[in-house]
Design a protein around this motif. Structure first.
Motif, PDB file in Angstrom:
ATOM      1  N   PHE A   1       1.912   8.368   4.123  1.00 28.11           N
ATOM      2  CA  PHE A   1       0.605   8.036   4.695  1.00 28.11           C
ATOM      3  C   PHE A   1      -0.454   7.919   3.596  1.00 28.11           C
ATOM      4  CE2 PHE A   1      -3.473   9.213   6.577  1.00 28.11           C
ATOM      5  CZ  PHE A   1      -3.516   8.440   7.725  1.00 28.11           C
ATOM      6  N   VAL A   2      -0.432   8.859   2.657  1.00 28.28           N
ATOM      7  CA  VAL A   2      -1.405   8.812   1.558  1.00 28.28           C
ATOM      8  C   VAL A   2      -1.233   7.535   0.743  1.00 28.28           C
ATOM      9  CG1 VAL A   2      -2.132   9.900  -0.607  1.00 28.28           C
ATOM     10  CG2 VAL A   2      -1.676  11.318   1.414  1.00 28.28           C
ATOM     11  N   LYS A   3       0.003   7.186   0.425  1.00 29.75           N
ATOM     12  CA  LYS A   3       0.233   5.962  -0.347  1.00 29.75           C
ATOM     13  C   LYS A   3      -0.285   4.735   0.399  1.00 29.75           C
ATOM     14  CE  LYS A   3       4.190   7.463  -3.120  1.00 29.75           C
ATOM     15  NZ  LYS A   3       5.577   7.171  -3.543  1.00 29.75           N
ATOM     16  N   ARG A   4      -0.009   4.654   1.686  1.00 24.63           N
ATOM     17  CA  ARG A   4      -0.465   3.495   2.456  1.00 24.63           C
ATOM     18  C   ARG A   4      -1.977   3.513   2.630  1.00 24.63           C
ATOM     19  NH1 ARG A   4       1.191  -0.254   1.279  1.00 24.63           N
ATOM     20  NH2 ARG A   4       0.396  -1.313   3.137  1.00 24.63           N
ATOM     21  N   TRP A   5      -2.576   4.696   2.761  1.00 27.28           N
ATOM     22  CA  TRP A   5      -4.040   4.801   2.848  1.00 27.28           C
ATOM     23  C   TRP A   5      -4.691   4.161   1.626  1.00 27.28           C
ATOM     24  CZ3 TRP A   5      -7.372   6.298   6.589  1.00 27.28           C
ATOM     25  CH2 TRP A   5      -8.696   6.570   6.221  1.00 27.28           C
ATOM     26  N   LEU A   6      -4.066   4.384   0.476  1.00 26.81           N
ATOM     27  CA  LEU A   6      -4.591   3.848  -0.780  1.00 26.81           C
ATOM     28  C   LEU A   6      -4.130   2.424  -1.053  1.00 26.81           C
ATOM     29  CD1 LEU A   6      -4.036   7.031  -2.977  1.00 26.81           C
ATOM     30  CD2 LEU A   6      -6.186   6.271  -1.948  1.00 26.81           C
ATOM     31  N   GLY A   7      -3.278   1.886  -0.189  1.00 25.88           N
ATOM     32  CA  GLY A   7      -2.808   0.518  -0.348  1.00 25.88           C
ATOM     33  C   GLY A   7      -1.618   0.367  -1.269  1.00 25.88           C
ATOM     34  N   TYR A   8      -0.930   1.459  -1.589  1.00 26.85           N
ATOM     35  CA  TYR A   8       0.206   1.411  -2.489  1.00 26.85           C
ATOM     36  C   TYR A   8       1.508   1.255  -1.701  1.00 26.85           C
ATOM     37  CZ  TYR A   8      -2.996   3.476  -5.949  1.00 26.85           C
ATOM     38  OH  TYR A   8      -4.052   3.733  -6.788  1.00 26.85           O
ATOM     39  N   PRO A   9       2.510   0.557  -2.269  1.00 30.60           N
ATOM     40  CA  PRO A   9       3.837   0.523  -1.639  1.00 30.60           C
ATOM     41  C   PRO A   9       4.479   1.902  -1.719  1.00 30.60           C
ATOM     42  CG  PRO A   9       3.923  -0.487  -3.809  1.00 30.60           C
ATOM     43  CD  PRO A   9       2.465  -0.229  -3.532  1.00 30.60           C
ATOM     44  N   LEU A  10       5.426   2.166  -0.820  1.00 31.72           N
ATOM     45  CA  LEU A  10       6.031   3.499  -0.777  1.00 31.72           C
ATOM     46  C   LEU A  10       6.810   3.831  -2.038  1.00 31.72           C
ATOM     47  CD1 LEU A  10       7.197   3.948   2.912  1.00 31.72           C
ATOM     48  CD2 LEU A  10       4.948   4.327   1.870  1.00 31.72           C
ATOM     49  N   ASP A  11       7.314   2.810  -2.760  1.00 34.87           N
ATOM     50  CA  ASP A  11       8.062   3.103  -3.982  1.00 34.87           C
ATOM     51  C   ASP A  11       7.163   3.201  -5.214  1.00 34.87           C
ATOM     52  OD1 ASP A  11       7.419   0.433  -4.209  1.00 34.87           O
ATOM     53  OD2 ASP A  11       9.460  -0.258  -4.633  1.00 34.87           O
ATOM     54  N   MET A  12       5.847   3.193  -4.977  1.00 38.43           N
ATOM     55  CA  MET A  12       4.911   3.439  -6.078  1.00 38.43           C
ATOM     56  C   MET A  12       5.172   4.837  -6.637  1.00 38.43           C
ATOM     57  SD  MET A  12       1.968   2.717  -7.750  1.00 38.43           S
ATOM     58  CE  MET A  12       0.572   3.534  -8.494  1.00 38.43           C
ATOM     59  N   PRO A  13       5.395   4.984  -7.952  1.00 36.13           N
ATOM     60  CA  PRO A  13       5.724   6.290  -8.529  1.00 36.13           C
ATOM     61  C   PRO A  13       4.497   7.194  -8.625  1.00 36.13           C
ATOM     62  CG  PRO A  13       5.604   4.652 -10.262  1.00 36.13           C
ATOM     63  CD  PRO A  13       5.444   3.908  -8.969  1.00 36.13           C
ATOM     64  N   LEU A  14       4.012   7.638  -7.482  1.00 33.42           N
ATOM     65  CA  LEU A  14       2.853   8.520  -7.401  1.00 33.42           C
ATOM     66  C   LEU A  14       3.344   9.879  -6.910  1.00 33.42           C
ATOM     67  CD1 LEU A  14      -0.283   8.770  -7.533  1.00 33.42           C
ATOM     68  CD2 LEU A  14      -0.306   8.122  -5.110  1.00 33.42           C
ATOM     69  N   ALA A  15       3.390  10.852  -7.805  1.00 28.84           N
ATOM     70  CA  ALA A  15       3.911  12.174  -7.464  1.00 28.84           C
ATOM     71  C   ALA A  15       2.872  12.941  -6.646  1.00 28.84           C
ATOM     72  CB  ALA A  15       4.260  12.940  -8.737  1.00 28.84           C
ATOM     73  N   LEU A  16       3.226  13.286  -5.422  1.00 25.20           N
ATOM     74  CA  LEU A  16       2.329  13.978  -4.517  1.00 25.20           C
ATOM     75  C   LEU A  16       2.979  15.264  -4.034  1.00 25.20           C
ATOM     76  CD1 LEU A  16       1.259  10.918  -2.332  1.00 25.20           C
ATOM     77  CD2 LEU A  16      -0.133  12.035  -4.072  1.00 25.20           C
TER      78      LEU A  16
END
Length: 231
Positions: free
Chosen positions: A185-200
Motif C-alpha cells: 500500500f505504501v509503495k502504491r501510495w507513492l506511485g512506485y511499482p511493487l518490485d521497487m527496491p524500497l525496504a520498509l
C-alpha cells in the motif's frame, strides 16, 4: 499538534498484532489466526499511546476506517478503538477486501526458505531467486493483481480527502491490515511499482503515517517523523 501535521489529511496504517505465524515467519494470507497474548499487548500499547481524544489518531478527526476482513485485523481494530466508541458497526468503518493480505496460493503457511527450495526442485527461477514482489505466488496473486486492488482503495481515499486538503474539515483515514499488504500500500501510495527496491519495516501492532506534500493531492508522501499532540 503542528498546523502542517493537523491540517493536511493523513492516512494512518495499522498492522495487526502478532500471530503464531507472525512469530515464525510463515506466509499468512487467508488463514484465520487470532492474535497471540503478546499480540494483544502490542496493540493495547499502541492504542494507549496513540489512539484517543487529542492523541495522534483522534477519532473525532477520523472520517473513515478501512479494515481487512481477516479475523486478526478485526481483532486489532477492536482493541485500537475499544475506548473511543468507534466499533465495527459504526458508519465510519468498512470491511475492505482491497486491503486483505496478499493471496499466497500454494505458499500459504510456508516459510520463504521452503518456497525457494520447492521452486528450485521444480526447475524454476533459473535466472534468479524468487521474489514475491516481482514473481507473485503460484495459485495465488500476482503483483499486478495486488496493485490493481490497492490502487482501487487509494482512489477511494483520495476521493474522501481531496475536498479537504487545507483542513476545511477533518479527513483522516485509518487502514487496519497486514504486514505485506500495507507495505504494498505504501509503495502504491507513492506511485512506485511493487518490485521497487524500497525496504520498509512495520512491526506487528505498529502505526505508520501517510499524507501529502504542500496540501497537494498530487504529491502523496509519507512521514519519516512527525510531531505529537501535547498531553
Amino acid at each position: 499538534m503542528a498546523d502542517l501535521d493537523a491540517s493536511t489529511p493523513r492516512v494512518f496504517i495499522a498492522r495487526h498484532g502478532e500471530t503464531e505465524w507472525t512469530k515464525n515467519g510463515r506466509y499468512t494470507g487467508s488463514t484465520e489466526l487470532e492474535l497471540t497474548a503478546d499480540g494483544v499487548k502490542q496493540v493495547e500499547g499502541t492504542a494507549s499511546h496513540l489512539v484517543g481524544s487529542r492523541k495522534l489518531i483522534d477519532p473525532a478527526r477520523v472520517v473513515q476506517v478501512f479494515v481487512s476482513p481477516r479475523k486478526r485485523a478485526q481483532q486489532t481494530f477492536d482493541i485500537l478503538f475499544k475506548s473511543s466508541g468507534v466499533s465495527l458497526e459504526s458508519d465510519k468503518v468498512k470491511l475492505e477486501e482491497n486491503i486483505t493480505e496478499w493471496d499466497h496460493g500454494m505458499y500459504e503457511g510456508w516459510l520463504g526458505s521452503e518456497i525457494r527450495a520447492s521452486r528450485k526442485e521444480r526447475g524454476l527461477d533459473k535466472d534468479g531467486e524468487w521474489s514475491i514482489w516481482s514473481d507473485g505466488c503460484e495459485d495465488g496473486e500476482s503483483p499486478e493483481q495486488v496493485t490493481k486492488r490497492l490502487d482501487n482503495l487509494i482512489a477511494k481515499i483520495r476521493d474522501i480527502q481531496r475536498p479537504h486538503m487545507n483542513g476545511e474539515e477533518p479527513a483522516d483515514v485509518v487502514v487496519v491490515a497486514h504486514g505485506m499488504s500495507l507495505r504494498c500500500f505504501v509503495k502504491r501510495w507513492l506511485g512506485y511499482p511493487l518490485d521497487m527496491p524500497l525496504a520498509l519495516m512495520l512491526s506487528p501492532g505498529a502505526i505508520g503515517i501517510l499524507s501529502y506534500l504542500k496540501h497537494d493531492i498530487k504529491q502523496p508522501a509519507f512521514f519519516v517523523g512527525m510531531s505529537l499532540p501535547p498531553l
